[in-house]
Design a protein around this motif. Structure first.
Motif, mmCIF file in Angstrom:
data_model
loop_
_atom_site.group_PDB
_atom_site.id
_atom_site.type_symbol
_atom_site.label_atom_id
_atom_site.label_comp_id
_atom_site.label_asym_id
_atom_site.label_seq_id
_atom_site.Cartn_x
_atom_site.Cartn_y
_atom_site.Cartn_z
ATOM 1 N N SER A 17 1.085 1.325 -9.899
ATOM 2 C CA SER A 17 2.402 1.028 -9.323
ATOM 3 C C SER A 17 2.393 1.146 -7.807
ATOM 4 O O SER A 17 2.885 0.253 -7.100
ATOM 5 N N TYR A 63 0.256 -1.766 -6.230
ATOM 6 C CA TYR A 63 0.946 -3.056 -6.154
ATOM 7 C C TYR A 63 2.100 -3.022 -5.159
ATOM 8 O O TYR A 63 2.391 -4.021 -4.497
ATOM 9 N N THR A 64 2.768 -1.889 -5.062
ATOM 10 C CA THR A 64 3.841 -1.783 -4.067
ATOM 11 C C THR A 64 3.279 -1.939 -2.660
ATOM 12 O O THR A 64 3.866 -2.644 -1.821
ATOM 13 N N ASP A 76 9.138 3.836 -6.864
ATOM 14 C CA ASP A 76 7.856 4.201 -7.476
ATOM 15 C C ASP A 76 7.781 5.696 -7.739
ATOM 16 O O ASP A 76 7.315 6.135 -8.795
ATOM 17 N N ASN A 95 7.266 7.302 -11.416
ATOM 18 C CA ASN A 95 6.054 8.079 -11.671
ATOM 19 C C ASN A 95 6.362 9.552 -11.914
ATOM 20 O O ASN A 95 5.616 10.224 -12.632
ATOM 21 N N GLN A 121 7.918 0.023 -15.388
ATOM 22 C CA GLN A 121 7.073 -0.117 -14.198
ATOM 23 C C GLN A 121 6.493 -1.528 -14.101
ATOM 24 O O GLN A 121 6.456 -2.120 -13.020
ATOM 25 N N TYR A 145 9.254 -3.949 -13.170
ATOM 26 C CA TYR A 145 9.631 -3.726 -11.771
ATOM 27 C C TYR A 145 8.673 -4.494 -10.839
ATOM 28 O O TYR A 145 9.115 -5.191 -9.915
ATOM 29 N N ILE A 146 7.398 -4.396 -11.104
ATOM 30 C CA ILE A 146 6.405 -5.140 -10.309
ATOM 31 C C ILE A 146 6.559 -6.636 -10.537
ATOM 32 O O ILE A 146 6.434 -7.442 -9.601
#
Length: 781
Positions: free
Chosen positions: A500, A503-504, A543, A547, A586, A589-590
């Motif tokens: 996560s 990728y963010t 994130d 997490n 998650q 979201y991505i």
């Protein structure tokens, strides 16, 4: 402090005893027995004691025997396991085979807090560690023990003036000599050594004992399964079989060995379990420790049943069970049963008691070098024993090499994993070198962001966002490294965190650029441009929240993939539905961020300022989407090869990382190498050129309009270019006249075909290629 704690615990139990007065508590226990039932007299003794002391605690026993059930270790173990998994409160106390300690440990009460260290010091430490412990918890106490021993025929040994052998070679030589001498006396039916390497459970123990007896020192642990000691031990088994026994003798049943024990003339040496009264009193052989590869080294399997407390019962029943345990393992009770040879105890101090040693062979029990059963097996024990024995038989009764057989045995129980060690595979070391080298090259390449001649080629993102993007790519790459070594739940939790945040770090800087590059002047792009750190922090906080939930609920557990005729390995699986929901949140979201980037890319598809950047960005995203889909699909299928499991996933992550780096950063670096310029020199040339152009324009204004044919030609060229632009504009106007409505769709299409637009990041200085001054080749700085 420990003593005070013990006093407090004993006070609790004392008070609990008085609470029980007037309130009867009935504890239920379950046990199984093949022959010697020690449980019934122990429980009867406690119930009598309880009545005499008005404790109002009664223990009722359910005893499973061959008479009332189809008995086997596995069937009784399965019964207890089913009760514990269901958190049943039907039984308070379990008398379970110590081979199941690892399997049942999580469901049983940790006894350490209820007793003092003095209490535990009275026990054999090896027995407690090997047969009663589970993950640093003491989940049982040894109620009934048996040891493998050597029964020696003293009649023949004294007759031929031989001692009980201390080594395996001595056993062979002694047996050969006595057989040879007895054959002269026409005694041809004498059995030298039974071995007990049959297809029953005893056969597995005999092999493990032999390997244990080949360790280098008394204090050395069980040799590794593929060690030279293990190879030497197997070779000794075959040597004994070939020289003083036979295939039929070694494969004879337990019943065959027991019958031989009651016939003083039939055998020299018999390996079997120790017996207690009254059976022991009928056996004419002397018990001794088994030989070893050298004098002073031996091995004896310890088997038996532990007493454990069900952790799902009430605290009142747990305290009552502790009172029961206190009674059973009191020195007086244990001593009574030991000195009358009714059981073997785990309280080794009793084997130093003078009164006890006057009645039993304490020297034997003090000399035993014990080895526990295989207790870390969580699958079917009967099936395991059958499989292991069939593999060993390939060597003992066949032509398979010891090395090959031991490799097969290792594959049954060993958990394989990728590591830097090259013992099993070079893949871990190679992967680690590739990951580290790739990461190092990515980090080093960031230095070009700070070189003046390269900065124009990295205008797409601010320098700090380029650094964040590269760090994101390294995080994605690190998911592969987190799979190295023995798998733990903590490492499982690292994967979604790296995924996560990685990728963010990659996507948000791209989203930032596309937002500020929006081809229309609106407020939001301006805010994003002026507050890019706050913009980035919003996604980091999301994130962090997701997490944190992952770490809080700890949704992962380790699952062992048992591969038939292959190499077992562990993998991470999600233990709960809620855990699955969080992880899919998650992913979505991505996915939402990715969709927004794709939408903005479509809108800005034809903008000259980011024409090539967007195309490379889209290429990277498509590869990411495809790779992620494949990765998630592979998580849902079973791969029964640990190398393939790791390599396939690692390769996907590596492709994702390299493609992101190449399409977002690498191609710019490559272009910079080919087209880099001295910015100061270019700047000076541009000023000189502007100065010359201004001088030419002044002269053109003072000259007659039609005297310079070159200017006419330029004007004509410009007119031609204007006509082309007008024609192009007319074409575009005709093409989209039907879409000129106040709708989102028409606006998106109009944005899509826009080549120039408003940008809050427009700096306005252009560096032109000297050979080609077309604006498509211009680079903004």
């Amino acid at each position: 402090m420990k003593k005070m704690k013990h006093i407090f615990i004993q006070l609790q139990l004392f008070l609990s005893t008085y609470i029980f007065i007037g309130k009867a508590i009935v504890l239920t226990a379950i046990a199984s027995s093949q022959n010697n039932d020690i449980y019934t007299p122990l429980i009867n003794a406690f119930n009598k004691y309880s009545i005499q002391n008005s404790m109002n605690i009664t223990v009722n026993l359910t005893l499973l025997t061959r008479m009332n059930t189809t008995y086997s270790i596995e069937s009784f173990g399965s019964l207890i396991e089913s009760l514990l998994i269901k958190k049943s409160k039907k039984y308070d106390i379990f008398f379970y085979d110590n081979a199941y300690t690892y399997k049942f440990g999580t469901y049983l009460v940790d006894l350490k807090p209820y007793f003092s260290m003095d209490f535990f010091d009275s026990f054999n430490t090896q027995i407690l560690q090997q047969t009663c412990s589970y993950k640093n918890k003491l989940v049982g106490l040894p109620t009934k023990l048996n040891y493998s021993v050597l029964y020696a025929n003293e009649m023949y040994l004294k007759k031929h003036k031989k001692r009980i052998p201390k080594t395996w070679d001595e056993l062979i030589e002694t047996s050969k000599y006595i057989l040879r001498e007895e054959k002269k006396l026409n005694n041809t039916q004498l059995l030298a050594y039974n071995g007990l390497f049959n297809d029953e459970e005893s056969g597995i123990f005999s092999i493990n004992e032999m390997i244990y007896s080949f360790r280098k020192t008394v204090d050395s642990p069980l040799p590794k399964i593929r060690s030279q000691e293990a190879i030497d031990a197997l070779n000794m088994i075959k040597k004994i079989k070939n020289e003083i026994a036979s295939d039929d003798i070694f494969r004879s049943s337990d019943k065959f060995s027991v019958l031989k024990l009651f016939d003083i003339t039939s055998a020299l040496f018999i390996k079997y379990w120790n017996f207690h009264s009254p059976i022991k009193d009928m056996i004419p052989y002397k018990m001794a420790i088994l030989p070893g590869h050298m004098e002073g080294i031996s091995g004896a399997t310890v088997s038996g049943y532990n007493m454990g407390i069900n952790k799902f019962i009430s605290e009142e029943n747990i305290n009552a069970s502790i009172v029961f345990i206190n009674f059973i393992f009191s020195r007086e009770i244990q001593k009574h049963y030991v000195e009358n040879n009714m059981l073997s105890t785990g309280m080794n101090q009793l084997y130093k008691d003078r009164e006890v040693c006057e009645k039993i062979d304490c020297e034997l029990y003090n000399s035993l070098q014990i080895l526990s059963k295989q207790t870390n097996i969580t699958f079917n024990i009967d099936e395991y024993n059958e499989k292991v024995k069939s593999i060993y038989n390939k060597f003992i009764y066949g032509n398979e090499s010891a090395e090959m057989v031991l490799k097969e045995i290792e594959d049954i129980t060993k958990i394989y994993y990728i590591s830097l060690s090259t013992e099993d595979s070079y893949i871990g070391l190679v992967a680690f070198i590739v990951y580290c080298t790739t990461s190092a090259l990515m980090i080093v390449s960031l230095l070009f962001l700070f070189k003046e001649d390269y900065t124009p080629f990295f205008e797409f993102l601010p320098t700090d966002f380029w650094i964040i993007t590269i760090l994101g790519e390294i995080l994605i790459l690190s998911i592969g490294i987190s799979g190295m070594g023995q798998l733990k739940e903590e490492l499982c939790e690292l994967k979604p965190i790296f995924f996560s945040f990685g990728y963010t770090f990659i996507l948000v800087p791209l989203l930032y650029r596309l937002i500020i590059n929006f081809p229309e002047e609106i407020y939001f792009p301006k805010w994003v441009y002026r507050h890019r750190y706050q913009f980035f922090l919003i996604f980091i906080l999301i994130d962090f929240l997701l997490n944190s939930i992952v770490l809080l609920i700890s949704p992962f557990k380790i699952k062992t993939i048992n591969v038939k005729d292959g190499q077992n390995f562990n993998k991470c699986i999600i233990r709960s539905f809620f855990g699955q929901v969080i992880l899919w949140v998650q992913v979505f979201y991505i996915l939402i961020i990715t969709i927004i980037i794709l939408s903005l890319s479509f809108i800005e598809w034809n903008l000259h300022a980011t024409f090539y950047d967007i195309r490379f960005l889209i290429s990277a995203l498509y590869i990411d989407i495809l790779s992620s889909a494949i990765y998630l699909f592979l998580e849902s299928i079973t791969i029964n090869n640990y190398l393939s499991y790791y390599v396939v996933r690692g390769s996907i992550l590596f492709i994702m990382t390299i493609s992101n780096y190449s399409f977002l950063y690498g191609y710019k670096l490559f272009s910079a190498f080919l087209k880099k310029k001295n910015l100061k020199l270019v700047f000076i040339k541009k000023i000189n050129k502007n100065f010359v152009d201004e001088s030419d324009n002044s002269r053109e204004k003072s000259a007659p309009y039609n005297t310079n044919t070159k200017i006419e030609g330029n004007v004509s060229s410009m007119n031609t270019l204007d006509d082309q632009n007008k024609s192009s504009t007319d074409y575009n106007n005709d093409e989209f006249r039907s879409y000129r409505r106040n709708s989102i769709f028409s606006k998106v299409l109009s944005y899509h075909y826009t080549t120039e637009g408003y940008s809050v990041n427009d700096i306005g200085i252009q560096i032109y290629d000297e050979d080609n001054e077309d604006k498509d080749n211009s680079i903004s700085i």
